[in-house]
Design a protein around this motif. Sequence first.
Motif, mmCIF file in Angstrom:
data_model
loop_
_atom_site.group_PDB
_atom_site.id
_atom_site.type_symbol
_atom_site.label_atom_id
_atom_site.label_comp_id
_atom_site.label_asym_id
_atom_site.label_seq_id
_atom_site.Cartn_x
_atom_site.Cartn_y
_atom_site.Cartn_z
ATOM 1 N N GLU A 1 13.961 -17.931 3.055
ATOM 2 C CA GLU A 1 14.358 -16.562 2.737
ATOM 3 C C GLU A 1 13.612 -16.108 1.493
ATOM 4 O O GLU A 1 13.052 -16.922 0.754
ATOM 5 C CB GLU A 1 15.871 -16.477 2.535
ATOM 6 N N GLY A 2 13.624 -14.792 1.258
ATOM 7 C CA GLY A 2 12.917 -14.263 0.096
ATOM 8 C C GLY A 2 11.447 -14.627 0.117
ATOM 9 O O GLY A 2 10.759 -14.485 1.129
ATOM 10 N N ASP A 3 10.955 -15.126 -1.008
ATOM 11 C CA ASP A 3 9.544 -15.509 -1.110
ATOM 12 C C ASP A 3 9.271 -16.899 -0.539
ATOM 13 O O ASP A 3 8.111 -17.302 -0.422
ATOM 14 C CB ASP A 3 9.099 -15.476 -2.580
ATOM 15 N N HIS A 4 10.329 -17.629 -0.217
ATOM 16 C CA HIS A 4 10.174 -18.968 0.361
ATOM 17 C C HIS A 4 10.023 -18.827 1.874
ATOM 18 O O HIS A 4 11.003 -18.657 2.596
ATOM 19 C CB HIS A 4 11.390 -19.828 0.014
ATOM 20 N N GLN A 5 8.768 -18.854 2.349
ATOM 21 C CA GLN A 5 8.479 -18.585 3.752
ATOM 22 C C GLN A 5 7.444 -19.565 4.301
ATOM 23 O O GLN A 5 6.551 -20.008 3.584
ATOM 24 C CB GLN A 5 7.938 -17.167 3.920
ATOM 25 N N LEU A 6 7.584 -19.878 5.578
ATOM 26 C CA LEU A 6 6.538 -20.603 6.280
ATOM 27 C C LEU A 6 5.454 -19.615 6.719
ATOM 28 O O LEU A 6 5.756 -18.469 7.039
ATOM 29 C CB LEU A 6 7.101 -21.264 7.548
ATOM 30 N N ASP A 7 4.199 -20.059 6.729
ATOM 31 C CA ASP A 7 3.187 -19.195 7.319
ATOM 32 C C ASP A 7 3.384 -19.201 8.839
ATOM 33 O O ASP A 7 3.964 -20.129 9.414
ATOM 34 C CB ASP A 7 1.783 -19.660 6.946
ATOM 35 N N GLU B 1 0.831 -1.220 0.000
ATOM 36 C CA GLU B 1 0.000 0.000 0.000
ATOM 37 C C GLU B 1 0.858 1.259 0.000
ATOM 38 O O GLU B 1 0.524 2.249 -0.666
ATOM 39 C CB GLU B 1 -0.916 0.001 1.227
ATOM 40 N N HIS B 2 1.977 1.226 0.733
ATOM 41 C CA HIS B 2 2.783 2.440 0.906
ATOM 42 C C HIS B 2 4.075 2.412 0.096
ATOM 43 O O HIS B 2 4.920 3.296 0.257
ATOM 44 C CB HIS B 2 3.085 2.642 2.385
ATOM 45 N N ASN B 3 4.209 1.414 -0.766
ATOM 46 C CA ASN B 3 5.383 1.293 -1.631
ATOM 47 C C ASN B 3 6.688 1.328 -0.825
ATOM 48 O O ASN B 3 7.646 2.008 -1.175
ATOM 49 C CB ASN B 3 5.398 2.392 -2.696
ATOM 50 N N VAL B 4 6.696 0.596 0.278
ATOM 51 C CA VAL B 4 7.901 0.439 1.093
ATOM 52 C C VAL B 4 8.587 -0.855 0.667
ATOM 53 O O VAL B 4 7.954 -1.909 0.562
ATOM 54 C CB VAL B 4 7.558 0.392 2.596
ATOM 55 N N GLN B 5 9.881 -0.782 0.427
ATOM 56 C CA GLN B 5 10.651 -1.951 0.011
ATOM 57 C C GLN B 5 11.246 -2.623 1.255
ATOM 58 O O GLN B 5 11.494 -1.960 2.271
ATOM 59 C CB GLN B 5 11.785 -1.524 -0.926
ATOM 60 N N PHE B 6 11.483 -3.928 1.169
ATOM 61 C CA PHE B 6 12.106 -4.589 2.316
ATOM 62 C C PHE B 6 12.967 -5.767 1.877
ATOM 63 O O PHE B 6 12.763 -6.357 0.815
ATOM 64 C CB PHE B 6 11.058 -5.054 3.332
ATOM 65 N N VAL B 7 13.929 -6.070 2.732
ATOM 66 C CA VAL B 7 14.816 -7.218 2.550
ATOM 67 C C VAL B 7 14.492 -8.224 3.648
ATOM 68 O O VAL B 7 14.287 -7.857 4.808
ATOM 69 C CB VAL B 7 16.296 -6.796 2.637
ATOM 70 N N THR B 8 14.430 -9.493 3.288
ATOM 71 C CA THR B 8 14.046 -10.527 4.237
ATOM 72 C C THR B 8 15.268 -11.134 4.925
ATOM 73 O O THR B 8 16.236 -11.517 4.266
ATOM 74 C CB THR B 8 13.272 -11.649 3.521
ATOM 75 N N LEU B 9 15.223 -11.225 6.245
ATOM 76 C CA LEU B 9 16.263 -11.935 6.983
ATOM 77 C C LEU B 9 15.968 -13.429 6.935
ATOM 78 O O LEU B 9 14.829 -13.850 7.202
ATOM 79 C CB LEU B 9 16.322 -11.475 8.448
ATOM 80 N N PRO B 10 16.951 -14.259 6.614
ATOM 81 C CA PRO B 10 16.718 -15.699 6.532
ATOM 82 C C PRO B 10 16.664 -16.361 7.907
ATOM 83 O O PRO B 10 17.232 -15.855 8.878
ATOM 84 C CB PRO B 10 17.932 -16.201 5.736
#
Length: 290
Positions: A39-45, A21-30
């Motif tokens: 990591e990235g798009d590979h995530q557990l719910d 919604e706010h066009n905030v970018q983020f980096v995922t910590l593994p």
Amino acid sequence: MSDYLILTDSTTDLPLSYFKEHNVQFVTLPYTIDGETYEGDHQLDGKTFYEKMRSGSLPTTSQVNPEVALEAFRNIVSEHNCDILCIAFSSGLSGTYNSFRIAAEEFAEDDTAHKIIVIDSLAASMGEGLMVHKAVCLKKEGYSLEENAKWITEHRENFVHNFTVDDLFHLHRGGRVSKATAIVGTLASVKPILHVDSEGHLINVGKVRGRKKALSALVDAMEKQIGEYKDKNDIIFISHGDCEDEAKEVATMVTRRLGFTNFLINPISPTIGAHAGPGTVALFYLGEYR
């Protein structure tokens, strides 16, 4: 450059919808659990992650490394041709801020047309998320990159974190409490009250007996710390380790005792949850002091 985007990391514990919604970018910590790294798009719910923890799985986490941070900077500039305000996970809890800082210095060696400002949030979970939210609001109000960074840096210690955990074992694993404290506390149903201090470290500030008293203690602290900053809060953030009903209970107490009605309640991400454990409830707001 006059335009800029806000970049942060997954430890803000903000919902994906907020970033979009706010066009905030983020980096995922593994993180790694049961031998598999996510990591990235590979995530557990979230529910699956906490179910694994409740069944005895012991996750481990990693910081953002400089190469990943540099790639994120380059991708943003390439796609959007803008400057970057980067708000990073507390240096008192992770090396992620330092990785962003190193990456920004390396980026500047090759690109002098774009500016990157990296801020050590000295914050965690939705305390860092609240800082990102404030930066988003300031940007909408017309604050420049430098003005926004200055306001956030000068007010870092006004982003208050108070939380309690349900199981001291996870804090013991992270070196936050001794083994004896964890055992005795568990047997006596002692619940610690913790916060993130002005240097971004996790600190034990008290203890109470029983879960209900622990949740109430979070709001007690809020009444003391919020002071003249009460009117500066447009929203209160609450995060939880797969215990949404208790997070809502805290929100109800906040409404009854302080009058706030606007909340963002969201689960704690695996990166933070790995150390706090299931049953954690955390309350975040702007106050006179941490």
